[in-house]
Design an enzyme around this catalytic site. Structure first.
Site, short mmCIF file in Angstrom:
data_model
loop_
_atom_site.label_atom_id
_atom_site.label_comp_id
_atom_site.label_asym_id
_atom_site.label_seq_id
_atom_site.Cartn_x
_atom_site.Cartn_y
_atom_site.Cartn_z
N ARG A 128 0.80 -1.23 0.00
CA ARG A 128 0.00 0.00 0.00
C ARG A 128 0.84 1.28 0.00
O ARG A 128 0.62 2.17 -0.83
CB ARG A 128 -0.93 0.04 1.23
N THR A 129 1.76 1.38 0.94
CA THR A 129 2.46 2.65 1.11
C THR A 129 3.30 2.97 -0.13
O THR A 129 3.24 4.07 -0.68
CB THR A 129 3.35 2.59 2.37
N LYS A 175 25.99 -4.06 -0.36
CA LYS A 175 27.47 -4.07 -0.41
C LYS A 175 28.05 -3.38 0.82
O LYS A 175 29.24 -3.16 0.89
CB LYS A 175 27.95 -3.34 -1.66
N ARG A 220 11.22 3.68 3.97
CA ARG A 220 10.74 2.69 4.95
C ARG A 220 11.95 1.87 5.38
O ARG A 220 12.75 1.46 4.53
CB ARG A 220 9.67 1.77 4.35
N HIS A 254 4.45 5.75 11.65
CA HIS A 254 4.03 5.62 10.24
C HIS A 254 3.08 6.79 10.01
O HIS A 254 1.86 6.62 9.92
CB HIS A 254 3.34 4.27 10.05
N1 CP Z 1 -0.55 -0.23 5.88
C1 CP Z 1 0.68 -0.40 5.33
O1 CP Z 1 1.65 0.28 5.71
O2 CP Z 1 0.72 -1.32 4.35
P1 CP Z 1 2.04 -1.74 3.53
O3 CP Z 1 2.98 -2.40 4.53
O4 CP Z 1 1.57 -2.67 2.47
O5 CP Z 1 2.66 -0.49 2.98
#
Ligand code: CP
Length: 312
Positions: free
Chosen positions: A60-61, A89, A110, A138
Site C-alpha cells: 500500500r504505502t 554491499k 521505509r 508511520h
Molecule cells: N498499511 C501499510 O503500511 O501497508 P504496507 O505495509 O503494504 O505499505
C-alpha cells in the site's frame, strides 16, 4: 491565532517523520485540504521526482505514493528491496541518502530500524517522509486513518475507539494513538498481556489526560463503540518465534462478534490482514479497511504537494 493557510505553509520543505511533530491545527488544516485532492487532476507535480527507498516490504504505502506522484505528473526513482541496492554491499544509510538526494526532490523511506527516517532526514537538505520505521511511527498511515475516521464518523472528537491486537509492535497504532491525544476521545486498548501498549505510550496518554482502559477481552469494549481499529500480530518484530506462536490467533473478529457488540461501528485495519478480520465482514456496511487503502492515495497526493511547497 494562526490561519489555515499559515498551518499549511508550515508543511512546505519540512520532513514528515513523526506525528509528534504535527499539531492539532495542522492536522485539521491538512485534512480539510486533502479533500480537494479527491478530484484534483492537474499535473501539479510535473517535473518533480520522488526517491522511494524501501528497506522493508510494502504494498500500500509504496504503490500509493508512486501512484500519487505519477497521477500528479511527477515521476519516481528508487527500489522496493534493499537487496538490489548498494546497502547489500555495505553502504551506510547516511551515504545512500547523500547520493540519492542528487536524483530527486523528495525522499520516501521505509526501514526496519526505529529512528532510521530521522537519520535520513538529518543526512539531506531534501524533505524526507517516513514510510514506517520499525515499531516507531508511520505518519502518513495516521493521516489516512484520521481522514477515514472523519469521513465515516464526521468528527475526530467525542468518539469511542477500540484498538485490538498487537499494541506492542504496531507502528500504525503507536502513531495514531499518540495523535489522538490531541483530540478528546475514549480509548479501549485490547491485546494479549504480552502485547500491551509500551509504557512510554501509556505515560503519554496519562500525561495528556486521555481516557482509556486496557483489557485482554475483545468484549470488554463499549457496546456503543464508534471505531474498531484492528492490527495484524507483527510476526517479523518478535525476537522469539515461540512467543509469536502463543498469540498469533489471539483475536479473530467476525460478523457474529460485531453483531454481539450491537454497535454501528466503523471497522479499520491498516492491512495487510491475516485472519484477525474474517472475510465475512468485507461486505459489512461499517467495514472501511479497503477505503483506508483508497484514501491513502488522496492523502499521499496532499502530503507530496504540501511538502514540495506546490501551489494549487
Ligand atoms: N498499511 C501499510 O503500511 O501497508 P504496507 O505495509 O503494504 O505499505
Amino acid at each position: 491565532m494562526s490561519t489555515q493557510a499559515d498551518d499549511l505553509l508550515a508543511f512546505a520543505e519540512r520532513d514528515l517523520i513523526s506525528m509528534r511533530d504535527v499539531s492539532r491545527d495542522e492536522i485539521n488544516a491538512f485534512l480539510d485540504m486533502a479533500e480537494r485532492f479527491e478530484s484534483l487532476t492537474q499535473p501539479v507535480l510535473q517535473g518533480k521526482v520522488l526517491g522511494s527507498l524501501f528497506f522493508e516490504p510494502s504494498t500500500r504505502t509504496r504503490l500509493s505514493f508512486s501512484a500519487a506522484m505519477q497521477r500528479l505528473g511527477g515521476s519516481v526513482v528508487g527500489f522496493a528491496d534493499a537487496k538490489v541496492s548498494s546497502t547489500a554491499k555495505g553502504e551506510s544509510l547516511h551515504d545512500s541518502i547523500r547520493v540519492v538526494e542528487n536524483y530527486c526532490d523528495i525522499i520516501l523511506i521505509r526501514h526496519p530500524r526505529e529512528g532510521a527516517a530521522r537519520l535520513a532526514a538529518e543526512s539531506t537538505r531534501l524533505p524526507v517522509i517516513n514510510a514506517g520505521d520499525g515499531t516507531n511511527q508511520h505518519p502518513t498511515q495516521t493521516l489516512l486513518d484520521l481522514y477515514t475516521i472523519r469521513k465515516t464518523r464526521g468528527r475526530l472528537d467525542n468518539l469511542k475507539i477500540a484498538f485490538i491486537g498487537d499494541l506492542k509492535y504496531s507502528r500504525t497504532v503507536h502513531s495514531l494513538i499518540e495523535t489522538l491525544t490531541h483530540f478528546d476521545n475514549e480509548l479501549f486498548l485490547v491485546s494479549p498481556q504480552s502485547l500491551r501498549m509500551p509504557p512510554d505510550f501509556i505515560d503519554e496518554l496519562d500525561t495528556r489526560g486521555t481516557v482509556y482502559t486496557e483489557d485482554e477481552d475483545f468484549f470488554s469494549i463499549a457496546s456503543d463503540v464508534d471505531v474498531i481499529y484492528t492490527t495484524r500480530i507483527q510476526e517479523e518484530r518478535f525476537p522469539d518465534p515461540v512467543e509469536y506462536e502463543k498469540v498469533k490467533n489471539a483475536y479473530r473478529i467476525d460478523r457474529a462478534a460485531i453483531e454481539r457488540i450491537g454497535a454501528e461501528v466503523t471497522l479499520l485495519h491498516p492491512l495487510p490482514r491475516l485472519n484477525e478480520i474474517s472475510t465475512d465482514l468485507d461486505d459489512y456496511p461499517g467495514s472501511a479497511y479497503f477505503d483506508q487503502a483508497r484514501n491513502g492515495l488522496t492523502v499521499r497526493k496532499a502530503v507530496l504537494s504540501l511538502l514540495l511547497g506546490v501551489k494549487f
